[in-house]
Enzyme design. Structure first.
Site, PDB file in Angstrom:
ATOM      1  N   ASP A 231    -106.124 -13.298  41.761  1.00  0.00           N
ATOM      2  CA  ASP A 231    -104.707 -13.079  42.083  1.00  0.00           C
ATOM      3  C   ASP A 231    -104.377 -11.586  42.003  1.00  0.00           C
ATOM      4  O   ASP A 231    -103.244 -11.174  42.282  1.00  0.00           O
ATOM      5  CB  ASP A 231    -103.784 -13.935  41.214  1.00  0.00           C
ATOM      6  CG  ASP A 231    -103.958 -13.682  39.733  1.00  0.00           C
ATOM      7  OD1 ASP A 231    -104.810 -12.838  39.356  1.00  0.00           O
ATOM      8  OD2 ASP A 231    -103.250 -14.327  38.935  1.00  0.00           O
ATOM      9  N   SER A 232    -105.380 -10.756  41.680  1.00  0.00           N
ATOM     10  CA  SER A 232    -105.236  -9.294  41.810  1.00  0.00           C
ATOM     11  C   SER A 232    -104.996  -8.935  43.277  1.00  0.00           C
ATOM     12  O   SER A 232    -104.631  -7.795  43.579  1.00  0.00           O
ATOM     13  CB  SER A 232    -106.471  -8.573  41.272  1.00  0.00           C
ATOM     14  OG  SER A 232    -107.661  -9.145  41.797  1.00  0.00           O
TER      15      SER A 232
ATOM     16  N   ASP B 212    -108.460 -17.981  41.895  1.00  0.00           N
ATOM     17  CA  ASP B 212    -107.421 -18.025  40.859  1.00  0.00           C
ATOM     18  C   ASP B 212    -106.302 -18.969  41.248  1.00  0.00           C
ATOM     19  O   ASP B 212    -105.782 -18.893  42.376  1.00  0.00           O
ATOM     20  CB  ASP B 212    -106.802 -16.629  40.684  1.00  0.00           C
ATOM     21  CG  ASP B 212    -107.487 -15.819  39.612  1.00  0.00           C
ATOM     22  OD1 ASP B 212    -108.147 -16.407  38.736  1.00  0.00           O
ATOM     23  OD2 ASP B 212    -107.360 -14.580  39.651  1.00  0.00           O
TER      24      ASP B 212
ATOM     25  N   LYS C  74    -110.003 -20.859  38.787  1.00  0.00           N
ATOM     26  CA  LYS C  74    -109.882 -20.169  37.496  1.00  0.00           C
ATOM     27  C   LYS C  74    -108.420 -20.217  37.056  1.00  0.00           C
ATOM     28  O   LYS C  74    -107.518 -20.030  37.877  1.00  0.00           O
ATOM     29  CB  LYS C  74    -110.361 -18.722  37.614  1.00  0.00           C
ATOM     30  CG  LYS C  74    -110.136 -17.881  36.350  1.00  0.00           C
ATOM     31  CD  LYS C  74    -110.949 -16.613  36.325  1.00  0.00           C
ATOM     32  CE  LYS C  74    -110.325 -15.441  37.049  1.00  0.00           C
ATOM     33  NZ  LYS C  74    -109.019 -15.009  36.535  1.00  0.00           N
TER      34      LYS C  74
ATOM     35  N   GLU D 162    -105.678 -19.016  33.709  1.00  0.00           N
ATOM     36  CA  GLU D 162    -105.506 -18.163  32.537  1.00  0.00           C
ATOM     37  C   GLU D 162    -104.920 -18.965  31.381  1.00  0.00           C
ATOM     38  O   GLU D 162    -103.909 -19.654  31.555  1.00  0.00           O
ATOM     39  CB  GLU D 162    -104.566 -16.991  32.866  1.00  0.00           C
ATOM     40  CG  GLU D 162    -105.124 -16.053  33.916  1.00  0.00           C
ATOM     41  CD  GLU D 162    -104.219 -14.858  34.186  1.00  0.00           C
ATOM     42  OE1 GLU D 162    -103.170 -14.719  33.514  1.00  0.00           O
ATOM     43  OE2 GLU D 162    -104.561 -14.060  35.082  1.00  0.00           O
TER      44      GLU D 162
ATOM     45  N   GLU E 177    -111.188 -10.681  29.312  1.00  0.00           N
ATOM     46  CA  GLU E 177    -110.655  -9.423  29.854  1.00  0.00           C
ATOM     47  C   GLU E 177    -110.112  -8.535  28.747  1.00  0.00           C
ATOM     48  O   GLU E 177    -109.277  -8.943  27.940  1.00  0.00           O
ATOM     49  CB  GLU E 177    -109.544  -9.732  30.886  1.00  0.00           C
ATOM     50  CG  GLU E 177    -108.961  -8.465  31.485  1.00  0.00           C
ATOM     51  CD  GLU E 177    -108.188  -8.691  32.785  1.00  0.00           C
ATOM     52  OE1 GLU E 177    -108.216  -9.819  33.326  1.00  0.00           O
ATOM     53  OE2 GLU E 177    -107.565  -7.719  33.258  1.00  0.00           O
TER      54      GLU E 177
HETATM   55  O1  KIV Z   1    -107.452 -11.451  39.529  1.00  0.00           O
HETATM   56  C1  KIV Z   1    -108.492 -10.884  39.183  1.00  0.00           C
HETATM   57  O2  KIV Z   1    -109.023 -10.007  39.890  1.00  0.00           O
HETATM   58  C2  KIV Z   1    -109.097 -11.251  37.909  1.00  0.00           C
HETATM   59  C3  KIV Z   1    -110.207 -10.409  37.399  1.00  0.00           C
HETATM   60  C4  KIV Z   1    -109.704  -9.093  36.940  1.00  0.00           C
HETATM   61  C5  KIV Z   1    -110.995 -11.089  36.350  1.00  0.00           C
HETATM   62  O3  KIV Z   1    -108.680 -12.197  37.306  1.00  0.00           O
END
Ligand code: KIV
Length: 271
Positions: free
Chosen positions: A51-52, A90, A120, A122, A189
């Site tokens: 989600d980055s 994510d 994934k 969190e 992280e």
């Molecule tokens: O969203 C992302 O890129 C991440 C990584 C930094 C692990 O969750």
């Protein structure tokens, strides 16, 4: 022979075999077809559609605004460029925290509409029911502890997490819980390197570190950071392998100059 060079298609079982063999796992983010093709062709083990994307693709300050539909769009583009890597996506902010049914529906949409291989999420104990329900549908789940950017307004800053004993103890307990629930791996992280080592040694599933030192079972970076496209981001943990921002800017400046001077196109570049 290494597990890495032996497999045609990386699965969650490949990652487990890598941990058992003491072979480090490589993971990078990708958000589109062309970048995914390059990263996959280079032999990366895991591609994370993170989600980055909210930051590096859309220019938002945080990961919170990105939607489930937008994540599915990025993930389906990535999937079309990948032949070998395991693709993990994510679940975005707001798509799983409501209740476990919402979490399952979001995870199913990602798997069905993008063709991804895993999701994934969190968090630890607070999302236990959601993780259980997604796993019970046969969807592989990766955990994410430590600095969890979807909680940035709770933390207040992007500094190192779990430096204090109480937070470190909760992180260790959450890591054990995620393993017990059946997660196939865990991102850690921005936590102290010593804690990464303790957690990684206490688990049978692989840990993937970002800003957590060398003792994680693998490493992940945001590809735009590794390539040097995010020019103003300089955390201590980041190693840049290219200065793509300056290389691309230079190329565009040269193109502009060539157009203005009528050097481009030349006789061979026309019909
Ligand atoms: O969203 C992302 O890129 C991440 C990584 C930094 C692990 O969750």
């Amino acid at each position: 022979m290494s597990v890495h060079s032996d497999v045609k298609r990386v699965t969650v079982h490949t990652l487990q075999a890598m941990k058992t063999n003491g072979e480090k796992i490589s993971m990078l983010t990708a958000y589109d077809y062309s970048m995914a093709r390059v990263i996959d062709a280079a032999g990366i083990d895991v591609i994370l559609v993170g989600d980055s994307a909210s930051n590096v693709m859309a220019g938002h300050e945080t990961t919170l605004p990105i939607t489930l539909d937008q994540m599915i769009y990025h993930a389906s583009s990535v999937i079309r460029g990948v032949q070998r890597a395991l693709v993990v996506v994510d679940l975005p902010f707001g798509s799983y925290q409501g209740n476990s049914r919402q979490a399952l529906e979001s995870a199913i949409r990602i798997m069905k509409e993008s063709g991804a291989h895993a999701v994934k999420l969190e968090g630890g104990a607070e999302i236990e029911e959601s993780i259980k329900r997604i796993l019970s549908a046969g969807i592989p789940v990766m955990g994410h502890l430590g600095l969890t950017p979807q909680s940035i307004y709770k933390f207040g800053t992007y500094t190192v997490r779990a430096k204090e004993d109480a937070e470190a103890a909760k992180l260790r307990a959450d890591a054990k819980l995620l393993e017990k629930l059946g997660c196939f791996g865990l991102v850690l992280e921005k936590i102290p390197a010593k804690l990464t080592k303790v957690v990684s040694e206490s688990l049978t599933i692989p840990t993937i570190g970002i800003g957590g030192g060398v003792d994680a079972d693998g490493q992940v970076l945001v590809s735009h950071d590794l390539f040097g496209l995010t020019k103003d981001f300089h955390p201590r943990f980041l190693r840049r392998y290219l200065d793509l921002y300056d290389l691309m800017k230079g190329a565009v400046e040269q193109y502009i100059a060539d157009v203005k001077s009528q050097d481009f196109p030349n006789e061979k570049e026309q019909y």
